[in-house]
Structure formats: C-alpha cells, structure tokens
Scaffold this motif. Structure first.
Motif, mmCIF file in Angstrom:
data_model
loop_
_atom_site.group_PDB
_atom_site.id
_atom_site.type_symbol
_atom_site.label_atom_id
_atom_site.label_comp_id
_atom_site.label_asym_id
_atom_site.label_seq_id
_atom_site.Cartn_x
_atom_site.Cartn_y
_atom_site.Cartn_z
ATOM 1 N N CYS A 154 -9.676 31.090 37.794
ATOM 2 C CA CYS A 154 -10.231 29.736 37.773
ATOM 3 C C CYS A 154 -9.734 28.930 36.573
ATOM 4 C CB CYS A 154 -11.757 29.780 37.782
ATOM 5 S SG CYS A 154 -12.420 30.544 39.271
ATOM 6 N N LEU A 155 -9.430 29.614 35.479
ATOM 7 C CA LEU A 155 -8.918 28.923 34.293
ATOM 8 C C LEU A 155 -7.428 29.152 34.092
ATOM 9 C CD1 LEU A 155 -11.831 29.698 31.790
ATOM 10 C CD2 LEU A 155 -11.468 27.619 33.137
ATOM 11 N N ASP A 156 -6.837 30.057 34.885
ATOM 12 C CA ASP A 156 -5.415 30.348 34.828
ATOM 13 C C ASP A 156 -4.974 30.873 33.464
ATOM 14 O OD1 ASP A 156 -3.009 30.567 36.190
ATOM 15 O OD2 ASP A 156 -2.279 28.636 35.462
ATOM 16 N N LEU A 157 -5.837 31.671 32.833
ATOM 17 C CA LEU A 157 -5.480 32.286 31.556
ATOM 18 C C LEU A 157 -4.688 33.565 31.804
ATOM 19 C CD1 LEU A 157 -8.865 31.887 29.631
ATOM 20 C CD2 LEU A 157 -6.783 30.566 29.288
ATOM 21 N N THR A 158 -3.818 33.905 30.901
ATOM 22 C CA THR A 158 -3.055 35.149 31.017
ATOM 23 C C THR A 158 -3.945 36.327 30.635
ATOM 24 O OG1 THR A 158 -2.277 35.101 28.724
ATOM 25 C CG2 THR A 158 -0.921 33.929 30.373
ATOM 26 N N PHE A 159 -3.524 37.528 31.040
ATOM 27 C CA PHE A 159 -4.276 38.728 30.652
ATOM 28 C C PHE A 159 -4.313 38.846 29.123
ATOM 29 C CE2 PHE A 159 -2.868 40.283 34.959
ATOM 30 C CZ PHE A 159 -4.143 40.327 35.511
ATOM 31 N N ARG A 160 -3.210 38.509 28.483
ATOM 32 C CA ARG A 160 -3.144 38.594 27.018
ATOM 33 C C ARG A 160 -4.136 37.629 26.361
ATOM 34 N NH1 ARG A 160 0.315 41.271 24.383
ATOM 35 N NH2 ARG A 160 1.832 41.359 26.076
ATOM 36 N N ASP A 161 -4.218 36.387 26.898
ATOM 37 C CA ASP A 161 -5.181 35.419 26.359
ATOM 38 C C ASP A 161 -6.619 35.900 26.573
ATOM 39 O OD1 ASP A 161 -3.373 33.617 25.315
ATOM 40 O OD2 ASP A 161 -3.405 32.272 27.037
ATOM 41 N N ILE A 162 -6.885 36.434 27.761
ATOM 42 C CA ILE A 162 -8.241 36.936 28.043
ATOM 43 C C ILE A 162 -8.589 38.063 27.076
ATOM 44 C CG2 ILE A 162 -9.722 38.050 29.780
ATOM 45 C CD1 ILE A 162 -7.940 36.618 31.916
ATOM 46 N N ALA A 163 -7.621 38.925 26.798
ATOM 47 C CA ALA A 163 -7.843 40.021 25.850
ATOM 48 C C ALA A 163 -8.171 39.474 24.463
ATOM 49 C CB ALA A 163 -6.610 40.923 25.792
ATOM 50 N N ARG A 164 -7.439 38.456 24.031
ATOM 51 C CA ARG A 164 -7.701 37.855 22.709
ATOM 52 C C ARG A 164 -9.094 37.237 22.655
ATOM 53 N NH1 ARG A 164 -2.127 35.033 22.965
ATOM 54 N NH2 ARG A 164 -0.772 36.506 21.901
ATOM 55 N N ILE A 165 -9.458 36.534 23.726
ATOM 56 C CA ILE A 165 -10.741 35.822 23.754
ATOM 57 C C ILE A 165 -11.915 36.791 23.779
ATOM 58 C CG2 ILE A 165 -12.187 34.287 25.170
ATOM 59 C CD1 ILE A 165 -9.425 33.064 26.160
ATOM 60 N N THR A 166 -11.801 37.829 24.596
ATOM 61 C CA THR A 166 -12.936 38.737 24.796
ATOM 62 C C THR A 166 -12.948 39.921 23.831
ATOM 63 O OG1 THR A 166 -11.695 39.963 26.492
ATOM 64 C CG2 THR A 166 -13.115 38.162 27.251
ATOM 65 N N GLY A 167 -11.827 40.129 23.119
ATOM 66 C CA GLY A 167 -11.761 41.251 22.184
ATOM 67 C C GLY A 167 -11.586 42.600 22.856
ATOM 68 N N VAL A 168 -11.063 42.579 24.094
ATOM 69 C CA VAL A 168 -10.821 43.805 24.850
ATOM 70 C C VAL A 168 -9.317 43.947 25.003
ATOM 71 C CG1 VAL A 168 -11.176 44.889 27.111
ATOM 72 C CG2 VAL A 168 -12.992 43.529 26.097
ATOM 73 N N ASN A 169 -8.790 45.182 25.028
ATOM 74 C CA ASN A 169 -7.336 45.311 25.130
ATOM 75 C C ASN A 169 -6.833 44.888 26.513
ATOM 76 O OD1 ASN A 169 -6.943 47.623 26.953
ATOM 77 N ND2 ASN A 169 -7.835 48.844 25.306
ATOM 78 N N VAL A 170 -5.542 44.550 26.578
ATOM 79 C CA VAL A 170 -4.940 43.988 27.783
ATOM 80 C C VAL A 170 -5.087 44.918 28.987
ATOM 81 C CG1 VAL A 170 -2.784 43.173 28.834
ATOM 82 C CG2 VAL A 170 -3.296 42.594 26.471
ATOM 83 N N CYS A 171 -4.876 46.206 28.773
ATOM 84 C CA CYS A 171 -4.989 47.162 29.893
ATOM 85 C C CYS A 171 -6.390 47.158 30.495
ATOM 86 C CB CYS A 171 -4.622 48.575 29.428
ATOM 87 S SG CYS A 171 -2.893 48.743 29.015
ATOM 88 N N VAL A 221 -8.535 44.638 30.394
ATOM 89 C CA VAL A 221 -8.701 43.366 31.105
ATOM 90 C C VAL A 221 -8.088 43.471 32.500
ATOM 91 C CG1 VAL A 221 -8.009 40.934 31.184
ATOM 92 C CG2 VAL A 221 -8.824 41.924 29.038
ATOM 93 N N GLN A 222 -6.858 44.007 32.586
ATOM 94 C CA GLN A 222 -6.192 44.154 33.876
ATOM 95 C C GLN A 222 -6.996 45.058 34.806
ATOM 96 O OE1 GLN A 222 -2.433 45.547 32.327
ATOM 97 N NE2 GLN A 222 -1.456 43.574 32.706
ATOM 98 N N TYR A 223 -7.533 46.140 34.258
ATOM 99 C CA TYR A 223 -8.329 47.077 35.039
ATOM 100 C C TYR A 223 -9.581 46.386 35.590
ATOM 101 C CZ TYR A 223 -11.522 50.958 35.999
ATOM 102 O OH TYR A 223 -12.422 51.802 36.596
ATOM 103 N N ARG A 224 -10.263 45.620 34.729
ATOM 104 C CA ARG A 224 -11.498 44.954 35.161
ATOM 105 C C ARG A 224 -11.226 43.886 36.219
ATOM 106 N NH1 ARG A 224 -14.705 44.463 29.320
ATOM 107 N NH2 ARG A 224 -15.239 46.677 29.199
ATOM 108 N N VAL A 225 -10.135 43.156 36.045
ATOM 109 C CA VAL A 225 -9.776 42.147 37.047
ATOM 110 C C VAL A 225 -9.460 42.823 38.375
ATOM 111 C CG1 VAL A 225 -8.030 40.426 37.689
ATOM 112 C CG2 VAL A 225 -9.023 40.395 35.391
ATOM 113 N N LYS A 226 -8.696 43.906 38.321
ATOM 114 C CA LYS A 226 -8.343 44.624 39.556
ATOM 115 C C LYS A 226 -9.589 45.176 40.245
ATOM 116 C CE LYS A 226 -5.370 48.261 41.339
ATOM 117 N NZ LYS A 226 -4.420 49.328 41.053
ATOM 118 N N ARG A 227 -10.493 45.783 39.466
ATOM 119 C CA ARG A 227 -11.740 46.302 40.048
ATOM 120 C C ARG A 227 -12.566 45.172 40.658
ATOM 121 N NH1 ARG A 227 -14.344 51.032 38.299
ATOM 122 N NH2 ARG A 227 -15.887 50.364 39.829
#
Length: 198
Positions: free
Chosen positions: A139-156, A158-164
């Motif tokens: 919805c915001l078109d943020l990259t996985f890397r940006d989401i990781a920076r914002i939420t303080g969670v590592n990129v992998c 973030v990708q796992y949570r999005v996929k789930r």
C-alpha cells in the motif's frame, strides 16, 4: 536536485527546500498514520508532527539516502505512542469507532473497493506482525530494506512475514470463494439445478 541535496541545503538554513521534501512524502506518511489510527484528523496531526520533528532535528540527521525510512520511523513511533495513550483512555474512542462502522455500511461495494475498505478488512485478518509489513510493502510501496529500517527487524524476517501474510490472505480468499460457490449452489431453485445423468 536530489533528496540528499535538499537535506544538505535545509541543514544550511535554506528552508525553501523543505517544500519539495514534504510534498514528496506527505501523502504516504498520512496514509500510514491513517492506517494505524483510523482517524482522518489524528492522522493529519501526526503527519504534521512527523515533519515538525524531522525539521527540529534536521541538524543531527546524517543523510545517507534513507530519508523516507527515517520519516516513516518517526511516524511509526508517534503512532505507537498515540495508540498507547488510547489504551489508557479507551472510552474516548468509542464514538469514533461506531461512526467509522456506520460510514462503511452506507457505501456501495464499488465505493468500498475505491476507498480500500475491502483491502483493509483483509489486512485485519492478519496478526499485526504480518499486517504492518504487508501494508507497507503493497500500500505504501516501501522496499523490504526500508521496512526493515523502519520496524527494526532484519530484511529476511520482513520478507518472511510478508510472504506468510500473503499466503494467509490467499488461503482466506480461496476459502471464501469456495464458501460462496457452495452457498450459491445450495440456494438455487430446483428448476435451476443442473440435470444429473442417470
């Protein structure tokens, strides 16, 4: 002129460069705040507060191409603080929740789709740890890397949570389609039922 140059000039006191920076990110920040708070007025207030805090601490900000992530981090922290206060004073939000529901009930399916209501309802089927990154990614078109920076969670993660989250939504939609099809067959008149060869 790129974003890094805007920030550098703002830090040097050329405040006119705040305008293009704010124009670039204002709508996305407000959309995120609205997603978190479900209040137009509060989302506007916290969006303005996000940019105010960014400007207030601009001298300490070291630009490394992460301005968008930095702004979303500020917005996320402000929303979290605001939601904690809501939990302490829940009675203040009751009327707003009732009004919100009434607004959506008065809309046609087309208007609900247009306003993102169906997407919103689907997202709320997910646990928060999946819901937020799915919203940020699609919805915001943020990259996985940006989401990781914002939420303080590592990129992998973030990708796992999005996929789930996407898998859960897909399963839900498939189940819904199956239930609707079965219901449609069950409610047909006898004359409408297909003939079965004997």
């Amino acid at each position: 002129m790129d974003e890094g140059e805007w920030v550098r000039r703002i830090q040097e006191g050329e405040t006119r460069y705040l305008t293009p920076l704010i124009e670039r990110y204002y709508a996305g920040i407000q959309k995120y705040c609205y997603y978190r708070l479900r209040s137009e007025e509060e989302s506007k207030d916290l969006t303005q507060e996000t940019f105010y805090r960014f400007c207030r601490h601009i001298a300490r900000y070291s630009n490394s191409g992460k301005c968008r992530a930095y702004l979303y981090t500020i917005a996320r922290n402000l929303c979290n603080d605001h939601l904690r206060k809501r939990v302490q004073f829940p009675s203040m939000e009751f009327d707003e929740a009732v009004t919100w529901e009434a607004v959506w009930q008065g809309l046609s399916i087309e208007e609900q789709v247009e306003k993102g209501q169906l997407v919103d309802e689907l997202l709320h089927l997910l646990p928060e740890e999946q819901r937020e990154p799915v919203f940020m990614r699609f919805c915001l078109d943020l990259t996985f890397r940006d989401i990781a920076r914002i939420t303080g969670v590592n990129v992998c993660m973030v990708q796992y949570r999005v996929k789930r989250g996407l898998n859960s939504l897909r399963s839900h939609l498939e189940r819904s389609d199956y239930v609707e099809q079965a219901s449609a067959v069950h409610h047909r008149n006898p004359a409408e039922l297909p003939l079965v060869p004997r």
